[in-house]
Design an enzyme around this catalytic site. Structure first.
Site, PDB file in Angstrom:
ATOM      1  N   PRO A  50      -4.199   0.627  18.706  1.00 16.51           N
ATOM      2  CA  PRO A  50      -3.995   0.102  17.353  1.00 16.51           C
ATOM      3  C   PRO A  50      -4.071   1.145  16.226  1.00 16.51           C
ATOM      4  CG  PRO A  50      -6.167  -0.507  18.174  1.00 16.51           C
ATOM      5  CD  PRO A  50      -5.446   0.131  19.313  1.00 16.51           C
ATOM      6  N   TYR A  74      -9.129   5.983   7.242  1.00 12.36           N
ATOM      7  CA  TYR A  74      -9.240   6.380   8.651  1.00 12.36           C
ATOM      8  C   TYR A  74     -10.223   7.545   8.700  1.00 12.36           C
ATOM      9  CZ  TYR A  74      -5.019   3.691   9.887  1.00 12.36           C
ATOM     10  OH  TYR A  74      -4.113   2.692  10.115  1.00 12.36           O
ATOM     11  N   LYS A 117       1.185   0.091  15.070  1.00 12.25           N
ATOM     12  CA  LYS A 117       2.610   0.030  15.422  1.00 12.25           C
ATOM     13  C   LYS A 117       3.000  -1.182  16.269  1.00 12.25           C
ATOM     14  CE  LYS A 117       4.322   3.584  13.449  1.00 12.25           C
ATOM     15  NZ  LYS A 117       4.115   3.026  12.117  1.00 12.25           N
ATOM     16  N   HIS A 150       0.841  -1.208   0.000  1.00 14.53           N
ATOM     17  CA  HIS A 150       0.000   0.000   0.000  1.00 14.53           C
ATOM     18  C   HIS A 150       0.869   1.249   0.000  1.00 14.53           C
ATOM     19  CE1 HIS A 150      -4.265  -1.419   1.249  1.00 14.53           C
ATOM     20  NE2 HIS A 150      -3.699  -2.270   0.424  1.00 14.53           N
ATOM     21  N   TYR A 175       3.896   6.752   9.912  1.00 11.77           N
ATOM     22  CA  TYR A 175       3.121   5.571   9.526  1.00 11.77           C
ATOM     23  C   TYR A 175       4.002   4.504   8.886  1.00 11.77           C
ATOM     24  CZ  TYR A 175      -1.159   3.044   8.452  1.00 11.77           C
ATOM     25  OH  TYR A 175      -2.156   2.099   8.432  1.00 11.77           O
TER      26      TYR A 175
HETATM   27  C1  PHB Z   1      -6.018  -4.002  10.576  1.00 11.01           C
HETATM   28  O1  PHB Z   1      -6.122  -4.224   9.371  1.00 11.01           O
HETATM   29  O2  PHB Z   1      -6.313  -4.862  11.425  1.00 11.01           O
HETATM   30  C2  PHB Z   1      -5.542  -2.674  11.042  1.00 11.01           C
HETATM   31  C3  PHB Z   1      -5.111  -1.753  10.108  1.00 11.01           C
HETATM   32  C4  PHB Z   1      -4.683  -0.511  10.512  1.00 11.01           C
HETATM   33  C5  PHB Z   1      -4.690  -0.186  11.846  1.00 11.01           C
HETATM   34  C6  PHB Z   1      -5.108  -1.102  12.803  1.00 11.01           C
HETATM   35  C7  PHB Z   1      -5.542  -2.359  12.384  1.00 11.01           C
HETATM   36  O3  PHB Z   1      -4.293   1.047  12.232  1.00 11.01           O
END
Ligand code: PHB
Ligand code: APR
Length: 392
Positions: A293, A201, A297, A72, A385
């Site tokens: 989460p 997000y 990280k 990605h 990120y």
């Molecule tokens: C996930 O795909 O489980 C996931 C992706 C991004 C995040 C947290 C979890 O920030």
């Protein structure tokens, strides 16, 4: 039983450490309290930083990740019914991330172990670490109903946030830092193609939402819910309706729905235990630090710790010098606190705090708007990120 490095816990930290030591010709034994099926099915996050991808490849554990993982090059931020894409390679000089579930990383590492690795004992629960400040630290454990002792040169606690290793550090010598958030994530897996080709997000007055994925046909989605929420309290339809509301844009974007195959609630916490070493006992991964989460990280920090530790143990064997082992805690903590800061910033920018004032709501939107308008602000997010360098 005797070994050079006794490792408690077969999550990503313990499994990768054992692999790196094996590749360097250093013996280890891994003790894991759960059974193999449990460890291989546990659902966790799914974003690998560029540095993590490089480490897994170099360790010989990247073949299936390279076939099945999804590279990605950005994420989308949603707020005020608008969308803004953060382009990672353009902002970071070519860095990207990989969508590949932590569960799959663990399966790959366990399969390698089974082929030629160090002993890995499932259903072997560590009871206590003893003699951490002596030359012969020991792990007392119970395997198949019988108590036994693993004698080691070094013990590494990779036993997660509720493990026993940290308890061997006297309270007077350690210090904990913690922040508990008043919300959790309700996560679902659904058999439906992801509705967007990158992660989304979303900040919304009703709360945060995240669109992620596991494969071209499986979506992973999350909703901010109050702390203490029971996953069963939400029907499938209520979940989809709420995701719809929080992800809605002005340009006609639509969310695809499909059968939900798994539902769970994850509490949100930030925590650091300092120092990450006590004598010949080292802490790595969740045993030493927890991040919410939002920044994805957790796994990446665990990888940073065990790479640093494997290097230090190899240096000690090759030169007799303990300098890198002595520096282990400070080296890791510097990176850990950067990840803590990043995860906290992402979390507080995107979640609706139940105690927030309208003024703070507007500030959240202003922070997001700044990222959409300023290359410097977007670069800061992209660097965080895609990951803080391992060599810092
Ligand atoms: C996930 O795909 O489980 C996931 C992706 C991004 C995040 C947290 C979890 O920030
Ligand atoms: N004895 C043996 N094993 C134990 C014990 C014990 N007393 N206590 C815990 N364990 C095992 C757990 O069953 C688990 O498999 O230690 C392992 C810890 O693994 P993780 O929790 O996955 O932690 P870590 O390897 O540090 O990985 C960090 O995992 O928790 C996520 O979000 C976190 O992504 C991050 C990553």
């Amino acid at each position: 039983m005797r070994t050079t490095v006794g490792i408690i816990g077969a999550g990503p930290a313990g499994l990768l450490l054992a692999r790196l030591l094996h590749n360097a010709g250093i013996d280890s034994v891994v003790l894991e309290s759960r059974d193999r099926a449990y460890v291989e099915q546990r659902q966790r996050a799914g974003i690998l930083e560029q540095g993590t991808v490089d480490v897994l490849r170099a360790a010989g554990a990247g073949a299936r990740m390279d076939r099945e993982g999804l590279r990605h090059d950005g994420v989308e931020l949603r707020f005020d019914r608008r969308r803004h894409r953060v382009d990672f390679p353009a902002l970071t000089g070519g860095r990207s991330v990989m969508v590949y579930a932590q569960t799959e990383v663990c399966k790959d590492l366990i399969a390698l172990h089974a082929e030629d690795g160090a002993p890995l004992l499932f259903e072997a629960e560590a009871l206590a670490v003893e003699g951490a400040t002596t030359d012969r630290p020991r792990v007392r454990f119970r395997h198949q109903g019988t108590e036994d002792v693993l004698e080691c040169d070094y013990v590494v606690g990779c036993d997660g946030s509720w493990g026993v290793a940290r308890k061997a550090v006297p309270d007077s010598l350690g210090r904990g830092f913690e922040r508990v958030y008043p919300y959790s994530w309700l996560g679902i897996l659904a058999d439906v193609a992801p509705s967007h080709d990158e992660l989304v997000y979303a900040r919304h007055d009703r709360g945060f939402a995240l669109l992620s994925m596991r494969s071209p046909s499986v979506s992973r989605l999350y909703l901010q819910v109050p702390a203490g929420t029971d996953a069963g309290a939400w029907s499938d339809e209520e979940i989809w309706d709420e995701l719809d509301r929080r992800l809605e844009t002005d340009d006609g974007w639509t969310l695809r729905r499909g059968p939900i195959t798994q539902k769970s609630v994850t509490p949100m916490r930030s925590a650091v235990h300092e120092p990450m070493r006590h004598g010949r006992l080292f802490l790595a991964g969740d045993a030493a630090h927890i991040v919410p989460p939002t920044g994805a990280k957790g796994l990446n920090l665990a990888v940073g710790d065990v790479v640093t530790l494997a290097r230090a143990l190899t240096h000690r064997r090759d030169t007799g010098s303990g300098a890198l082992l002595d520096a282990y805690s400070a080296t890791c903590l510097r990176r850990v606190w950067q990840a803590e800061r990043f995860s906290y910033d992402m979390t507080t920018m995107l979640h609706r705090d139940p105690g927030a004032t309208p003024f703070e709501d507007r500030l959240q939107v202003a922070r997001l708007d700044r990222i959409s308008q300023s290359r410097a602000a977007a670069t800061d997010l992209a660097e965080g990120y895609t990951g803080f360098p391992l060599d810092a």
